[in-house]
Design an enzyme around this catalytic site. Sequence first.
Site, mmCIF file in Angstrom:
data_model
loop_
_atom_site.group_PDB
_atom_site.id
_atom_site.type_symbol
_atom_site.label_atom_id
_atom_site.label_comp_id
_atom_site.label_asym_id
_atom_site.label_seq_id
_atom_site.Cartn_x
_atom_site.Cartn_y
_atom_site.Cartn_z
ATOM 1 N N CYS A 179 28.138 65.540 -17.634
ATOM 2 C CA CYS A 179 27.586 66.894 -17.470
ATOM 3 C C CYS A 179 26.142 66.903 -16.948
ATOM 4 O O CYS A 179 25.758 67.789 -16.179
ATOM 5 C CB CYS A 179 27.614 67.655 -18.799
ATOM 6 S SG CYS A 179 29.090 67.367 -19.772
ATOM 7 N N CYS B 33 24.892 67.575 -13.193
ATOM 8 C CA CYS B 33 24.866 68.933 -12.634
ATOM 9 C C CYS B 33 23.978 69.882 -13.449
ATOM 10 O O CYS B 33 23.314 70.740 -12.893
ATOM 11 C CB CYS B 33 26.281 69.507 -12.584
ATOM 12 S SG CYS B 33 27.292 68.709 -11.316
ATOM 13 N N HIS B 34 24.010 69.743 -14.773
ATOM 14 C CA HIS B 34 23.318 70.736 -15.618
ATOM 15 C C HIS B 34 21.916 70.301 -16.053
ATOM 16 O O HIS B 34 21.165 71.121 -16.573
ATOM 17 C CB HIS B 34 24.166 71.044 -16.857
ATOM 18 C CG HIS B 34 25.498 71.651 -16.534
ATOM 19 N ND1 HIS B 34 25.658 72.979 -16.230
ATOM 20 C CD2 HIS B 34 26.730 71.097 -16.435
ATOM 21 C CE1 HIS B 34 26.942 73.226 -15.979
ATOM 22 N NE2 HIS B 34 27.608 72.092 -16.089
ATOM 23 N N MET C 101 33.491 74.111 -11.302
ATOM 24 C CA MET C 101 33.367 73.041 -12.296
ATOM 25 C C MET C 101 34.755 72.468 -12.581
ATOM 26 O O MET C 101 35.700 73.218 -12.815
ATOM 27 C CB MET C 101 32.756 73.583 -13.593
ATOM 28 C CG MET C 101 32.522 72.468 -14.592
ATOM 29 S SD MET C 101 31.767 73.057 -16.110
ATOM 30 C CE MET C 101 33.123 72.893 -17.255
ATOM 31 N N HIS D 154 19.728 68.477 -2.791
ATOM 32 C CA HIS D 154 20.673 67.481 -3.304
ATOM 33 C C HIS D 154 20.842 66.321 -2.327
ATOM 34 O O HIS D 154 20.091 65.371 -2.361
ATOM 35 C CB HIS D 154 21.995 68.176 -3.638
ATOM 36 C CG HIS D 154 22.925 67.306 -4.411
ATOM 37 N ND1 HIS D 154 22.731 67.002 -5.729
ATOM 38 C CD2 HIS D 154 24.046 66.646 -4.051
ATOM 39 C CE1 HIS D 154 23.688 66.187 -6.157
ATOM 40 N NE2 HIS D 154 24.495 65.957 -5.144
ATOM 41 N N HIS E 99 27.662 70.288 1.016
ATOM 42 C CA HIS E 99 27.549 68.941 0.443
ATOM 43 C C HIS E 99 27.770 67.948 1.580
ATOM 44 O O HIS E 99 28.891 67.486 1.803
ATOM 45 C CB HIS E 99 28.584 68.752 -0.675
ATOM 46 C CG HIS E 99 28.357 67.497 -1.479
ATOM 47 N ND1 HIS E 99 28.632 66.239 -0.984
ATOM 48 C CD2 HIS E 99 27.860 67.303 -2.725
ATOM 49 C CE1 HIS E 99 28.321 65.325 -1.905
ATOM 50 N NE2 HIS E 99 27.850 65.958 -2.972
HETATM 51 FE FE1 DHE Z 1 26.848 61.724 -5.994
HETATM 52 C C1 DHE Z 1 25.280 60.608 -3.153
HETATM 53 C C2 DHE Z 1 23.927 62.990 -7.122
HETATM 54 C C3 DHE Z 1 28.580 63.428 -8.378
HETATM 55 C C4 DHE Z 1 29.579 59.843 -5.301
HETATM 56 N N1 DHE Z 1 24.955 61.810 -5.263
HETATM 57 C C5 DHE Z 1 24.525 61.322 -4.039
HETATM 58 C C6 DHE Z 1 23.146 61.649 -3.872
HETATM 59 C C7 DHE Z 1 22.745 62.308 -5.008
HETATM 60 C C8 DHE Z 1 23.898 62.407 -5.873
HETATM 61 C C9 DHE Z 1 21.372 62.851 -5.327
HETATM 62 C C10 DHE Z 1 22.295 61.333 -2.659
HETATM 63 C C11 DHE Z 1 21.796 59.922 -2.705
HETATM 64 C C12 DHE Z 1 21.026 59.557 -1.432
HETATM 65 O O1 DHE Z 1 21.551 59.799 -0.335
HETATM 66 O O2 DHE Z 1 19.903 59.069 -1.530
HETATM 67 N N2 DHE Z 1 26.348 63.033 -7.487
HETATM 68 C C13 DHE Z 1 25.086 63.375 -7.796
HETATM 69 C C14 DHE Z 1 25.074 64.238 -8.961
HETATM 70 O O3 DHE Z 1 24.052 64.657 -9.569
HETATM 71 C C15 DHE Z 1 26.477 64.612 -9.241
HETATM 72 C C16 DHE Z 1 26.736 66.047 -8.756
HETATM 73 C C17 DHE Z 1 26.868 64.608 -10.707
HETATM 74 C C18 DHE Z 1 26.608 63.313 -11.430
HETATM 75 O O4 DHE Z 1 26.549 63.353 -12.665
HETATM 76 O O5 DHE Z 1 26.456 62.260 -10.824
HETATM 77 C C19 DHE Z 1 27.223 63.612 -8.345
HETATM 78 N N3 DHE Z 1 28.779 61.668 -6.699
HETATM 79 C C20 DHE Z 1 29.278 62.448 -7.675
HETATM 80 C C21 DHE Z 1 30.656 62.136 -7.946
HETATM 81 O O6 DHE Z 1 31.407 62.702 -8.798
HETATM 82 C C22 DHE Z 1 31.047 61.026 -7.027
HETATM 83 C C23 DHE Z 1 32.158 61.488 -6.074
HETATM 84 C C24 DHE Z 1 31.512 59.788 -7.803
HETATM 85 C C25 DHE Z 1 30.516 59.280 -8.800
HETATM 86 O O7 DHE Z 1 29.881 58.287 -8.510
HETATM 87 O O8 DHE Z 1 30.343 59.894 -9.851
HETATM 88 C C26 DHE Z 1 29.743 60.800 -6.278
HETATM 89 N N4 DHE Z 1 27.351 60.461 -4.490
HETATM 90 C C27 DHE Z 1 28.490 59.723 -4.444
HETATM 91 C C28 DHE Z 1 28.426 58.822 -3.304
HETATM 92 C C29 DHE Z 1 27.190 59.048 -2.667
HETATM 93 C C30 DHE Z 1 26.534 60.081 -3.439
HETATM 94 C C31 DHE Z 1 29.531 57.854 -2.874
HETATM 95 C C32 DHE Z 1 26.629 58.356 -1.424
HETATM 96 C C33 DHE Z 1 27.231 58.927 -0.177
HETATM 97 C C34 DHE Z 1 26.636 58.379 1.103
HETATM 98 O O9 DHE Z 1 27.418 58.204 2.058
HETATM 99 O O10 DHE Z 1 25.421 58.162 1.176
#
Ligand code: DHE
Length: 539
Positions: free
Chosen positions: A52, A55-56, A93, A332, A374
Amino acid sequence: MKRILFYVLLIPAFVMANIGISKAADAPELQPVPSISKEDFAKATGIYFNRCGGCHGSLRKGATGKPLTPDKTRTKTVAKLTDIIYNGTEAGMPGWGTTGVLSKDESELLAKFIQNEPVAPPEWNMKDMKASWKLIVPPDKRPTAPAHKRNIENFFAVILRDAGKIGIIDGDTKEVVTTVDSGFAVHTLRYSYSGRYLYTIGRDAKATMVDLWMNPPATVAEVKTGIEARSIDSSKYKGFYDKYAVVGNYWPPSYVILDGQTLEPLKVVGTRGYTYDTNEYHPEPRVASIVASHNAPEFILNVKETGQILLVDYSDIKNLKVTAIEAERFLHDGGWDASKRYFLVAANMRDKVVAVDTKTKKLAAIVETGIKPHPGRGANFNDPKFGPVYATPHLGEPMVALIGTDPEGDYKANAWKVVRKLKTAGEGGLFIKTHPKSNNLWVDHTLAKAEDAYRSISVFNIKDLDAPPKIIKLGDRGRIVHIEYNKDGNEVWISLWDRKGEIIVFDDKTLKEKTRITDARLVTPTGKFNVYNTRYDIY
Ligand code: DHE
């Protein structure tokens, strides 16, 4: 004096009564604070952190998700909150029960937990970072040339999320060369500019550094920069190749500059401060995406809650120069435009994409695109009609927006406007990709509600964007997530995200499946990062 005081107190009461404001009458009735045992509180804290907090927010003040402070959560009953947690919401959500992550009891525990006051996680200072720092192989003990004959530029590092590991796959032979340990639920990966080092960041803010020259590639250093983090990158400006890395922490809200050869923590900078628009103090402004400039010795860091984009000049870290650009709240994820002059980032809860000009170091534009953009790092190509564009999918609607990115060229009339909206097979889009040598644009719909959508991918023909996408169904299990090209730009790699994970490889020209990389070690693969494309920011 007494009389003045009387009027000072009387006037507001009079005005409130006459315009119908009766604080007590209008305030929603609050539910009692449920009691939770110490053990259950610890359990709920763990679930909240894993599922959680991203996001929150740790302090539950809201960002991508709504605020969950007791003044809000206690207006609902435990039963209502349990239902929301278990079944999800229309606003996007996920249903943590319906997706099989939480039981009914766990959902109810979480409901009670969020009706209690949030407890701030501990701070994490330089002393803690230094104590966690491990230099496993010092630079002078590392190979002086690659110790294997594999084509490192076409390696793919794959996040094995739930295993807390990284898979290194040889893109030429499709062999899993090795897996290495990483932080918990590792989130993103980047390479040093030379392409030799892989930097990883776990959700638990553990950064690791892997030397791809070693045979097999192995971890040479690690450090924990905080309690929670999501982003990492390394210095890419001439004269600073492989010199620094930087981690963006969610908690404590800060960024940490590390030595790029050893991960020794060098400098920590807090991001707590005031929102760019209302100038209210925010105790938890988290660092979201980071990119490293190719044109200046600068890291570009996005501070989510205060809505500022920081251009951090690392040429003299003892006298750090930071340009703080007022942008939009809830920044983000984002990436470069094709020229690498402009950086575009989604302010997802504001339905906007912000563009920054890293040459003038000023805001270029704020573009309204659709419901919760996104982009991941986004995708760049030439639209046959509108010229250079940057593309982003959306979480909240089945749509890719194309934004014109050529403010000084032939297409300047289209700059920073949404020039097209492409309809995809589902909402819940997380990632998009193309390649300069390709005519295709691949988009996932990982978080779509419908099974057909989250198990398929939409592919648009860039030369004919008026035509609908080809929708390719990729199987009967898991979710489809994240797209990456090989170095030559003729293969596309896609993750099938479940415990028995697979990487599905497509021929980009024919759109035919070439092979599936299966291996017992490929547990929950998410992001995949090709060495060549990632180090040069090709997307
Ligand atoms: Fe991510 C990128 C944050 C959920 C997989 N994710 C990012 C980035 C941020 C972020 C700030 C950018 C990084 C950068 O480019 O410097 N992500 C968050 C969250 O806060 C969020 C919404 C909830 C959490 O608790 O993490 C979240 N993200 C997810 C997922 O549910 C994903 C699908 C699987 C997981 O790991 O939990 C996921 N996020 C990814 C991936 C990237 C990413 C694979 C990098 C993508 C890229 O091509 O650069």
